[in-house]
Enzyme design. Structure first.
Site, PDB file in Angstrom:
ATOM      1  N   TYR A  63      -8.634   0.065  -7.241  1.00  0.00           N
ATOM      2  CA  TYR A  63      -9.713   0.524  -6.373  1.00  0.00           C
ATOM      3  C   TYR A  63     -10.469   1.644  -7.053  1.00  0.00           C
ATOM      4  CZ  TYR A  63      -6.001  -0.942  -3.038  1.00  0.00           C
ATOM      5  OH  TYR A  63      -4.984  -1.577  -2.382  1.00  0.00           O
ATOM      6  N   PHE A  64     -11.771   1.673  -6.817  1.00  0.00           N
ATOM      7  CA  PHE A  64     -12.561   2.808  -7.270  1.00  0.00           C
ATOM      8  C   PHE A  64     -12.517   3.852  -6.137  1.00  0.00           C
ATOM      9  CE2 PHE A  64     -13.973   2.092 -11.603  1.00  0.00           C
ATOM     10  CZ  PHE A  64     -13.209   0.952 -11.815  1.00  0.00           C
ATOM     11  N   PHE A 123       0.824  -1.219   0.000  1.00  0.00           N
ATOM     12  CA  PHE A 123       0.000   0.000   0.000  1.00  0.00           C
ATOM     13  C   PHE A 123       0.857   1.267   0.000  1.00  0.00           C
ATOM     14  CE2 PHE A 123      -2.897  -2.906   2.443  1.00  0.00           C
ATOM     15  CZ  PHE A 123      -4.019  -2.794   1.648  1.00  0.00           C
ATOM     16  N   GLY A 167     -10.135  18.760 -14.307  1.00  0.00           N
ATOM     17  CA  GLY A 167      -9.546  17.424 -14.268  1.00  0.00           C
ATOM     18  C   GLY A 167     -10.506  16.348 -13.778  1.00  0.00           C
ATOM     19  N   TYR A 172       0.692  11.208 -10.140  1.00  0.00           N
ATOM     20  CA  TYR A 172       0.172  10.124  -9.285  1.00  0.00           C
ATOM     21  C   TYR A 172      -0.382   8.986 -10.155  1.00  0.00           C
ATOM     22  CZ  TYR A 172      -3.100   7.469  -6.439  1.00  0.00           C
ATOM     23  OH  TYR A 172      -3.787   6.433  -5.835  1.00  0.00           O
ATOM     24  N   LYS A 188      -0.547   9.676  -2.259  1.00  0.00           N
ATOM     25  CA  LYS A 188      -1.784   9.494  -3.026  1.00  0.00           C
ATOM     26  C   LYS A 188      -2.547  10.774  -3.381  1.00  0.00           C
ATOM     27  CE  LYS A 188      -4.717   8.957   1.021  1.00  0.00           C
ATOM     28  NZ  LYS A 188      -5.872   8.340   1.633  1.00  0.00           N
ATOM     29  N   SER A 242      -5.373   1.846  -9.074  1.00  0.00           N
ATOM     30  CA  SER A 242      -6.491   2.792  -8.934  1.00  0.00           C
ATOM     31  C   SER A 242      -7.272   2.881 -10.238  1.00  0.00           C
ATOM     32  CB  SER A 242      -5.897   4.160  -8.592  1.00  0.00           C
ATOM     33  OG  SER A 242      -6.848   5.168  -8.776  1.00  0.00           O
ATOM     34  N   ASN A 296      -9.324  17.099   0.141  1.00  0.00           N
ATOM     35  CA  ASN A 296      -9.684  17.287  -1.269  1.00  0.00           C
ATOM     36  C   ASN A 296     -10.831  16.368  -1.643  1.00  0.00           C
ATOM     37  OD1 ASN A 296      -7.646  19.137  -2.183  1.00  0.00           O
ATOM     38  ND2 ASN A 296      -6.177  17.492  -1.816  1.00  0.00           N
ATOM     39  N   LYS A 329       0.814   4.785 -10.847  1.00  0.00           N
ATOM     40  CA  LYS A 329       0.006   3.557 -10.784  1.00  0.00           C
ATOM     41  C   LYS A 329       0.138   2.771 -12.095  1.00  0.00           C
ATOM     42  CE  LYS A 329      -1.275   4.096  -6.631  1.00  0.00           C
ATOM     43  NZ  LYS A 329      -0.555   3.326  -5.616  1.00  0.00           N
TER      44      LYS A 329
HETATM   45  P1  NAD Z   1      -2.701   6.348   3.180  1.00  0.00           P
HETATM   46  O1  NAD Z   1      -1.877   7.541   2.898  1.00  0.00           O
HETATM   47  O2  NAD Z   1      -3.736   6.442   4.240  1.00  0.00           O
HETATM   48  O3  NAD Z   1      -1.761   5.100   3.509  1.00  0.00           O
HETATM   49  C1  NAD Z   1      -0.482   4.940   2.949  1.00  0.00           C
HETATM   50  C2  NAD Z   1       0.480   4.637   4.088  1.00  0.00           C
HETATM   51  O4  NAD Z   1       1.783   4.421   3.532  1.00  0.00           O
HETATM   52  C3  NAD Z   1       0.595   5.779   5.082  1.00  0.00           C
HETATM   53  O5  NAD Z   1       0.400   5.265   6.380  1.00  0.00           O
HETATM   54  C4  NAD Z   1       2.014   6.304   4.906  1.00  0.00           C
HETATM   55  O6  NAD Z   1       2.562   6.767   6.108  1.00  0.00           O
HETATM   56  C5  NAD Z   1       2.726   5.080   4.354  1.00  0.00           C
HETATM   57  N1  NAD Z   1       3.879   5.371   3.488  1.00  0.00           N
HETATM   58  C6  NAD Z   1       3.932   6.181   2.402  1.00  0.00           C
HETATM   59  N2  NAD Z   1       5.170   6.154   1.872  1.00  0.00           N
HETATM   60  C7  NAD Z   1       5.911   5.317   2.636  1.00  0.00           C
HETATM   61  C8  NAD Z   1       7.262   4.865   2.589  1.00  0.00           C
HETATM   62  N3  NAD Z   1       8.112   5.300   1.669  1.00  0.00           N
HETATM   63  N4  NAD Z   1       7.677   3.981   3.529  1.00  0.00           N
HETATM   64  C9  NAD Z   1       6.834   3.521   4.474  1.00  0.00           C
HETATM   65  N5  NAD Z   1       5.549   3.906   4.571  1.00  0.00           N
HETATM   66  C10 NAD Z   1       5.106   4.791   3.656  1.00  0.00           C
HETATM   67  O7  NAD Z   1      -3.365   5.906   1.801  1.00  0.00           O
HETATM   68  P2  NAD Z   1      -4.517   4.854   1.523  1.00  0.00           P
HETATM   69  O8  NAD Z   1      -5.748   5.592   1.185  1.00  0.00           O
HETATM   70  O9  NAD Z   1      -4.547   3.828   2.583  1.00  0.00           O
HETATM   71  O10 NAD Z   1      -3.971   4.231   0.172  1.00  0.00           O
HETATM   72  C11 NAD Z   1      -3.184   3.058   0.155  1.00  0.00           C
HETATM   73  C12 NAD Z   1      -2.762   2.761  -1.282  1.00  0.00           C
HETATM   74  O11 NAD Z   1      -3.926   2.678  -2.096  1.00  0.00           O
HETATM   75  C13 NAD Z   1      -1.878   3.824  -1.916  1.00  0.00           C
HETATM   76  O12 NAD Z   1      -0.948   3.173  -2.726  1.00  0.00           O
HETATM   77  C14 NAD Z   1      -2.852   4.625  -2.758  1.00  0.00           C
HETATM   78  O13 NAD Z   1      -2.220   5.245  -3.843  1.00  0.00           O
HETATM   79  C15 NAD Z   1      -3.800   3.536  -3.222  1.00  0.00           C
HETATM   80  N6  NAD Z   1      -5.131   4.039  -3.596  1.00  0.00           N
HETATM   81  C16 NAD Z   1      -5.843   4.774  -2.686  1.00  0.00           C
HETATM   82  C17 NAD Z   1      -7.094   5.264  -3.041  1.00  0.00           C
HETATM   83  C18 NAD Z   1      -7.889   6.090  -2.065  1.00  0.00           C
HETATM   84  O14 NAD Z   1      -8.834   6.760  -2.499  1.00  0.00           O
HETATM   85  N7  NAD Z   1      -7.603   6.081  -0.774  1.00  0.00           N
HETATM   86  C19 NAD Z   1      -7.604   5.006  -4.314  1.00  0.00           C
HETATM   87  C20 NAD Z   1      -6.868   4.235  -5.202  1.00  0.00           C
HETATM   88  C21 NAD Z   1      -5.604   3.752  -4.825  1.00  0.00           C
HETATM   89  C1  UD1 Z   2      -9.680  11.535  -6.669  1.00  0.00           C
HETATM   90  C2  UD1 Z   2      -8.599  11.400  -7.685  1.00  0.00           C
HETATM   91  C3  UD1 Z   2      -8.287   9.941  -7.901  1.00  0.00           C
HETATM   92  C4  UD1 Z   2      -7.886   9.301  -6.584  1.00  0.00           C
HETATM   93  C5  UD1 Z   2      -8.993   9.539  -5.565  1.00  0.00           C
HETATM   94  C6  UD1 Z   2      -8.607   9.050  -4.213  1.00  0.00           C
HETATM   95  C7  UD1 Z   2      -8.776  13.381  -9.109  1.00  0.00           C
HETATM   96  C8  UD1 Z   2      -9.155  13.894 -10.455  1.00  0.00           C
HETATM   97  N1  UD1 Z   2      -8.994  12.065  -8.900  1.00  0.00           N
HETATM   98  O1  UD1 Z   2     -10.801  10.859  -7.187  1.00  0.00           O
HETATM   99  O2  UD1 Z   2      -7.258   9.788  -8.838  1.00  0.00           O
HETATM  100  O3  UD1 Z   2      -7.674   7.918  -6.757  1.00  0.00           O
HETATM  101  O4  UD1 Z   2      -9.276  10.948  -5.472  1.00  0.00           O
HETATM  102  O5  UD1 Z   2      -7.656   9.856  -3.618  1.00  0.00           O
HETATM  103  O6  UD1 Z   2      -8.308  14.111  -8.263  1.00  0.00           O
HETATM  104  N2  UD1 Z   2     -16.450  16.534  -4.986  1.00  0.00           N
HETATM  105  C9  UD1 Z   2     -17.243  17.633  -4.717  1.00  0.00           C
HETATM  106  N3  UD1 Z   2     -16.855  18.481  -3.721  1.00  0.00           N
HETATM  107  C10 UD1 Z   2     -15.727  18.287  -2.975  1.00  0.00           C
HETATM  108  C11 UD1 Z   2     -14.920  17.151  -3.252  1.00  0.00           C
HETATM  109  C12 UD1 Z   2     -15.304  16.306  -4.278  1.00  0.00           C
HETATM  110  O7  UD1 Z   2     -18.274  17.835  -5.356  1.00  0.00           O
HETATM  111  O8  UD1 Z   2     -15.418  19.103  -2.104  1.00  0.00           O
HETATM  112  C13 UD1 Z   2     -16.877  15.597  -6.042  1.00  0.00           C
HETATM  113  C14 UD1 Z   2     -15.877  15.459  -7.174  1.00  0.00           C
HETATM  114  O9  UD1 Z   2     -16.141  16.390  -8.187  1.00  0.00           O
HETATM  115  C15 UD1 Z   2     -16.166  14.026  -7.624  1.00  0.00           C
HETATM  116  C16 UD1 Z   2     -16.615  13.303  -6.347  1.00  0.00           C
HETATM  117  O10 UD1 Z   2     -16.997  14.329  -5.449  1.00  0.00           O
HETATM  118  O11 UD1 Z   2     -17.221  14.005  -8.503  1.00  0.00           O
HETATM  119  C17 UD1 Z   2     -15.523  12.469  -5.727  1.00  0.00           C
HETATM  120  O12 UD1 Z   2     -14.362  13.277  -5.589  1.00  0.00           O
HETATM  121  P1  UD1 Z   2     -13.076  12.795  -4.779  1.00  0.00           P
HETATM  122  O13 UD1 Z   2     -13.478  12.241  -3.478  1.00  0.00           O
HETATM  123  O14 UD1 Z   2     -12.094  13.909  -4.793  1.00  0.00           O
HETATM  124  O15 UD1 Z   2     -12.551  11.565  -5.628  1.00  0.00           O
HETATM  125  P2  UD1 Z   2     -12.194  11.484  -7.189  1.00  0.00           P
HETATM  126  O16 UD1 Z   2     -12.134  12.804  -7.833  1.00  0.00           O
HETATM  127  O17 UD1 Z   2     -13.102  10.486  -7.792  1.00  0.00           O
END
Ligand code: NAD
Ligand code: UD1
Length: 341
Positions: free
Chosen positions: A176-177, A82, A296, A151, A86, A126, A197, A155
């Protein structure tokens, strides 16, 4: 003896929930995390849920000697990777930071695995790899578009690196969605640092009074109610998918396998549907306004889930109401924790 699974980034949002599910499924999770985007309190939450403190190494996965120490200390059966940065916007601002951590980290993890003859890995990919799809739902074979951010590029490249190494390392790439929600007990969840965000932490912080108002980014899209559509998935369902992936890897003795799965519910929800569901299940109003589009943003994307259901035997069970209930519960727990410190 229980199979040991190394979880990089195991104190993060998805990692912490996966650690709990691994334990419940009979695995022994070993955690490495440098706390760059998490807090040690996540370990305490895990401990309360599983009844003991799993082995935890506070170190950077990009450091081969540190990582090797873990493989010396434990006989690892599989790795769930993981650990990565991100935040999409931040990756545009600081691309080198993202390439260094996400690519450097993955490469060191793979080098260490190879050195210790560990050949099973689950990779956090992702749905961002699809970009704005021509057709929804998206299938795993839907062609990728050029990544819109560094980013997203990490991936796509991560998947490519793993595919190129499939001769010695079996891989499950999970795309993941939109993971949201939290453990139903509220003991672990997502720690949003700074101004969020993403939609759900912004929404829950607004309802909690930390933010004034949620802005819905765009109300004039070509969708049912004019707002963007995403496939939101409960983090517990997502965590369970990792357990299935590890079970499949450990059960497969033949090398050369590289598999990609969409991890979503297969159902798209608009931003307004999310807000309405939150209000209904929690009986509380969300202050919001419709604002301009966010540059975006993908208009609509959701997953085709037949492949993951048929091959991995995994399906999401929790609905949007469950996600909204658990997300709000987590926000309330977070508020209690902050007021106690
Ligand atoms: P997160 O930031 O909560 O967890 C990532 C963890 O990795 C953190 O605890 C951070 O401290 C640790 N980390 C980062 N770089 C490190 C390093 N070099 N060495 C050791 N630890 C390190 O993120 P998350 O939401 O749990 O996401 C986990 C994975 O899933 C990531 O790869 C992210 O890109 C991917 N992902 C997340 C989402 C999402 O929306 N959360 C969506 C698609 C993919
Ligand atoms: C974003 C990233 C995606 C990443 C994911 C998890 C972009 C373009 N995409 O996805 O790559 O994997 O986060 O970190 O940044 N929204 C609002 N108001 C807000 C925030 C969001 O209306 O204040 C809307 C957005 O327009 C979107 C939906 O909510 O339609 C989800 O947004 P968000 O949670 O940021 O996720 P993604 O944009 O799908």
């Amino acid at each position: 003896m229980r199979n040991k699974v190394l979880v990089t980034g195991g104190l993060g949002f998805i990692g912490s929930h996966t650690v709990v599910c691994l334990h419940e499924a009979g695995f022994e999770p070993i955690i490495v995390d440098n706390l760059s985007n998490s807090e040690i309190s996540a370990l305490q939450g895990i401990e309360e849920l599983i009844g003991y403190s799993p082995a935890f190494y506070q170190s950077d996965i990009s450091e081969f000697p540190f990582l090797s120490k873990i493989f010396e200390d434990h006989e690892i059966s599989a790795v769930i990777h993981f650990a990565a940065f991100k935040a999409v916007g931040e990756s545009v601002e600081f691309p080198l930071k993202y390439y260094k951590n996400n690519m450097g980290g993955l490469i060191t993890v793979l080098e260490t695995m190879k050195a210790y003859n560990v050949n099973s890995v689950v990779f956090s990919s992702s749905c961002t790899v699809y970009g704005e799809p021509n057709q929804v739902p998206v299938l795993e074979i839907t062609p990728m578009k050029e990544a819109e951010s560094p980013y997203g590029a990490t991936k796509q490249m991560g998947e490519r690196i793993l595919r190129d190494n499939a001769s010695w390392c079996n891989t499950q790439c999970l795309r993941y969605f939109n993971p949201i929600g939290a453990h139903p007990t509220g003991k672990i969840g997502e720690l949003p640092l700074g101004i969020p965000n993403n939609l759900i932490p912004y929404l829950t912080q607004t309802v909690a009074g930390i933010r004034k108002e949620l802005t819905v980014f765009g109300g004039d899209y070509d969708t049912t109610d004019g707002t963007c559509i995403r496939d939101y998935i409960h983090v517990m369902d997502l965590a369970e998918a990792h357990v299935k992936a590890v079970e499949r890897l450990i059960g497969n003795q033949q090398l050369g396998s590289f598999e990609v799965f969409n991890i979503g519910t297969g159902k798209g929800s608009s931003v307004l549907e999310v807000i309405n569901t939150f209000e209904e299940i929690n009986q509380i109003k969300v202050p919001y306004k419709i604002g301009p589009r966010r540059s975006g943003d993908v208009v609509k994307v959701w997953a085709e889930t037949n492949k993951v259901e048929n091959i991995l035997g995994w399906k999401a069970h929790r609905n949007l109401s469950n996600m909204m209930k658990d997300a709000w519960n987590w926000q309330l727990e977070l508020a209690k924790k902050t007021s106690n410190t």
